[in-house]
Design a protein around this motif. Sequence first.
Motif: not given
Length: 235
Positions: A107-116, A121-124, A134-139, A181-185
């Motif tokens: 799981f990752s909490h508020l990570v996926a929206h900061v990765v380029d 990232f999903f593959h890793s 299961h993979f649980i993530f928040s954005i 902080v980097p932010y990707h929409h």
Amino acid sequence: MPNRWCNSAKIRREQIESGTDLTFNLVFKPLIVSLISNLSPRNVLEIGAGTGHLSKELFNIGLSVTAIEPSKGMFEVAKEVLTTSNVKLINCTSFELEKDEIYEVAFSHLVAHVVDDLLGFFHSVGQHLKKGGHFIFSIPHPCFYNEYKGFFGNEYSYMTPMAKNVSFTITKDAENIISGVPYHHRPLSEYINKLVESGFAIDGFDETYPNEEIQEKYGTKWETPRYCVFTCKKL
């Protein structure tokens, strides 16, 4: 990216442990712990552990947890937070984690929206999950978060991916500004399609919207869900 959080690590710890961060304590923590505990995993990987408080909570309910955190500042704070636990804490990214480290839940909490590199990232993550894991993530919710924070101003277009470095505060601690902080929409379709391309199926989707009692603590009502949480299964 890893070093952006160094200066704010101690601030984030204080906000969480004092209860000032309402969203972490009253919204995210119960939701994420519930989603993971319902899967009854034998082992769990947290990707981007931050201050370590979510991993500590999972350890406290009896789960075997490994936590990785690339930011040196966050890593040092997490090390202190996790001192009384058996959580295995590693200073690395999901791209750098040893290939033979395999888990039932990540799981990752508020990570996926900061990765380029979202697809990378999903593959890793998938490399470190067993089949059926299961993979649980928040954005931040792509449909509503810019309306709430206004990061992109007039240039904002929901369907157009865009990125910038942003500064923000939490509701109950306006004095402490966390900046750079980097932010990707990205539109939801980009998250969904890249999950599918990475070998995941979506098992569940939660939009965070606290009940009235919790919302009253903020002093203002949430107009819309501010965040969302994906639960995905590795095929």
